[in-house]
Design an enzyme around this catalytic site. Structure first.
Site, PDB file in Angstrom:
ATOM      1  N   ARG A 236      37.517  48.477  63.969  1.00  0.00           N
ATOM      2  CA  ARG A 236      36.749  47.349  63.454  1.00  0.00           C
ATOM      3  C   ARG A 236      35.509  47.292  64.338  1.00  0.00           C
ATOM      4  O   ARG A 236      35.059  48.308  64.819  1.00  0.00           O
ATOM      5  CB  ARG A 236      37.633  46.094  63.571  1.00  0.00           C
ATOM      6  CG  ARG A 236      37.341  45.040  62.562  1.00  0.00           C
ATOM      7  CD  ARG A 236      38.445  43.980  62.483  1.00  0.00           C
ATOM      8  NE  ARG A 236      38.462  43.047  63.603  1.00  0.00           N
ATOM      9  CZ  ARG A 236      39.207  41.950  63.642  1.00  0.00           C
ATOM     10  NH1 ARG A 236      39.990  41.643  62.640  1.00  0.00           N
ATOM     11  NH2 ARG A 236      39.182  41.146  64.679  1.00  0.00           N
TER      12      ARG A 236
ATOM     13  N   LYS B 121      38.499  29.164  64.094  1.00  0.00           N
ATOM     14  CA  LYS B 121      37.736  29.700  62.962  1.00  0.00           C
ATOM     15  C   LYS B 121      38.430  29.301  61.644  1.00  0.00           C
ATOM     16  O   LYS B 121      39.568  28.816  61.665  1.00  0.00           O
ATOM     17  CB  LYS B 121      37.632  31.221  63.093  1.00  0.00           C
ATOM     18  CG  LYS B 121      38.965  31.947  63.005  1.00  0.00           C
ATOM     19  CD  LYS B 121      38.874  33.375  63.527  1.00  0.00           C
ATOM     20  CE  LYS B 121      40.219  34.065  63.413  1.00  0.00           C
ATOM     21  NZ  LYS B 121      40.292  35.302  64.204  1.00  0.00           N
TER      22      LYS B 121
ATOM     23  N   MET C  72      43.571  26.025  37.690  1.00  0.00           N
ATOM     24  CA  MET C  72      42.533  25.810  38.701  1.00  0.00           C
ATOM     25  C   MET C  72      42.759  24.508  39.481  1.00  0.00           C
ATOM     26  O   MET C  72      42.625  24.468  40.695  1.00  0.00           O
ATOM     27  CB  MET C  72      41.161  25.792  38.020  1.00  0.00           C
ATOM     28  CG  MET C  72      40.001  25.887  38.979  1.00  0.00           C
ATOM     29  SD  MET C  72      38.430  25.895  38.107  1.00  0.00           S
ATOM     30  CE  MET C  72      38.311  27.582  37.575  1.00  0.00           C
TER      31      MET C  72
ATOM     32  N   TYR D  57      48.999  27.889  30.773  1.00  0.00           N
ATOM     33  CA  TYR D  57      48.195  28.975  30.200  1.00  0.00           C
ATOM     34  C   TYR D  57      49.019  30.238  30.013  1.00  0.00           C
ATOM     35  O   TYR D  57      49.841  30.584  30.861  1.00  0.00           O
ATOM     36  CB  TYR D  57      47.028  29.315  31.136  1.00  0.00           C
ATOM     37  CG  TYR D  57      45.961  28.261  31.190  1.00  0.00           C
ATOM     38  CD1 TYR D  57      45.343  27.769  30.046  1.00  0.00           C
ATOM     39  CD2 TYR D  57      45.536  27.768  32.431  1.00  0.00           C
ATOM     40  CE1 TYR D  57      44.348  26.816  30.121  1.00  0.00           C
ATOM     41  CE2 TYR D  57      44.531  26.819  32.524  1.00  0.00           C
ATOM     42  CZ  TYR D  57      43.934  26.349  31.363  1.00  0.00           C
ATOM     43  OH  TYR D  57      42.951  25.411  31.447  1.00  0.00           O
TER      44      TYR D  57
END
Ligand SMILES: *Cc1c(COP(=O)(O)O)cnc(C)c1O
Length: 379
Positions: free
Chosen positions: A131, A32, A320, A272
């Site tokens: 779950r 997965k 990013m 940043y």
């Protein structure tokens, strides 16, 4: 390629062989999340020729169809929940899936009848994970009514999942879950029913969890599920319990090319928010990888990369699509040169455990979040 992932065929085969030898049971390889971020297609291109794998486990119909395109020989179990449309796709393609409740069985039975197929189902038993899953009592009851109430369902398997096995060296909760599962099994008698419970951690530590199939994810990719699992293994080893020497070999390496190398003056900010300022004249290297690629923003100002066999600290925020590292101490580095984000170079290693520790997460998440668009190369 400004960044790429390399997948080691030898290491993957080594790890999977180890679990086959360890358990001597059917092996279900969990692929997965794009094969835990390794690249589903590339991983399958290796495992399609491995006869030790009996099953693949995936999360969804979409993933199951992708697996089938590359390897249509092995069985596929869909572990996640499916809505009606997805379930229809699963049934038509003959994939096996799970049933977490009696209602789900009822609906699947009806749908299978309408489609004129049989639904191959593994019952998911709630033993304490809180779950998906059905309670043991109604599951036991299912097998004790005759005839079986769902004519279009074939119950192929019954399974559960550990809630507290990686996070601790105290395995009493896992033990209790196992007892609940065992007492359910004692109440039912279905020849050929596949029983399974074991993930990587329990496969490494507890042979009594093996039953008929072991479901191996993270450690197939060469990682210990957690530090606690490793410590538990070492403790058991000291007590002479282990017959098998376990060496897991990480399968994935992550590389990039230096985008730019330049010198900043004393006191210059980097990135940043100006979150880092240089203390001296500082040589920096721009890495063309960012949080979109899966290099976690939490690694800002704290992680390292390997440049020419030497560690180089990340400076400033991870953006990013880029981040910066300091290479003042590293000679002969220029734009276009290869750098290592995860992997081994010279005497230095950075692995997903290192990055997970720094980012406050687990190796699973560091790996699974590597952007599937990054090219993968099998070596
Ligand atoms: C993902 C998953 C696994 C694999 O767990 P690892 O710790 O990666 O080995 C096994 N069983 C189930 C039900 C899962 O969802």
């Amino acid at each position: 390629m400004k960044t790429h992932i390399e997948i080691s065929r030898d290491n993957l085969v080594h790890n999977l062989n180890l679990f086959k030898r360890l358990s001597n049971k059917k092996l279900m390889f969990v692929v997965k999340a794009d094969a835990y971020g390794h690249g589903l297609k590339e991983v399958l291109s290796i495992t399609k020729d491995l006869s030790i794998i009996d099953y693949y486990a995936v999360d969804s119909a979409t993933e199951a169809l992708q697996v089938k395109q590359v390897d249509d020989k092995k069985k596929i179990l869909v572990l996640g929940w499916s809505d009606k449309e997805e379930l229809e796709a699963l049934l038509i393609n003959g994939f096996e899936t799970i049933a977490p409740s009696s209602q789900f069985l009822k609906d699947a039975d009806k749908l299978a009848g309408k489609l004129k197929v049989k639904a191959d189902i593994h019952l998911k038993i709630e033993t304490g994970t809180g779950r998906m899953g059905m309670a043991p009592a109604p599951a036991a009851e299912l097998f004790n009514v005759s005839p079986f109430p769902y004519p279009n369902i074939r119950v192929k398997g019954i399974y559960s999942h550990f809630a507290n096995i990686e996070d601790t060296t105290d395995h009493s909760y896992a033990q209790r879950q196992l007892e609940i599962f065992n007492s359910l099994l004692a109440k039912i008698n279905v020849p050929g029913l596949l029983r399974h419970f074991s993930c990587s951690a329990s496969s490494l530590l507890f042979p009594e969890t093996y039953f008929d199939i072991v479901r191996v994810g993270i450690s197939g990719y060469g990682y210990w599920p957690s530090k606690q699992t490793y410590i538990s293994y070492i403790e058991q080893d000291k007590n002479g319990k282990h017959l098998h020497k376990i060496e897991l070999k990480p399968v994935l390496s992550w590389y990039a090319k230096a985008a730019q190398v330049k010198t900043l003056e004393t006191g210059d900010p980097i990135g940043y928010g100006l979150s880092y300022r240089t203390f001296n004249k500082t040589k920096i290297l721009v890495v063309p990888v960012g949080y979109y690629d899966g290099y976690d923003r939490k690694l800002s100002n704290i992680s390292t990369i390997i440049v020419n066999g030497v560690k180089a600290p990340v400076r400033g925020r991870v953006c990013m699509d880029m981040f910066m590292a300091e290479v003042t101490h590293i000679k002969h580095i220029k734009a276009g040169d290869r750098i290592t984000l995860i992997g081994r170079e010279g005497d230095e290693v950075i692995d997903a455990d290192d990055l997970a520790e720094l980012a406050g997460t687990i190796n699973y998440e560091i790996l699974a979040r590597i952007n599937p668009l990054i090219p993968r190369i099998v070596r």
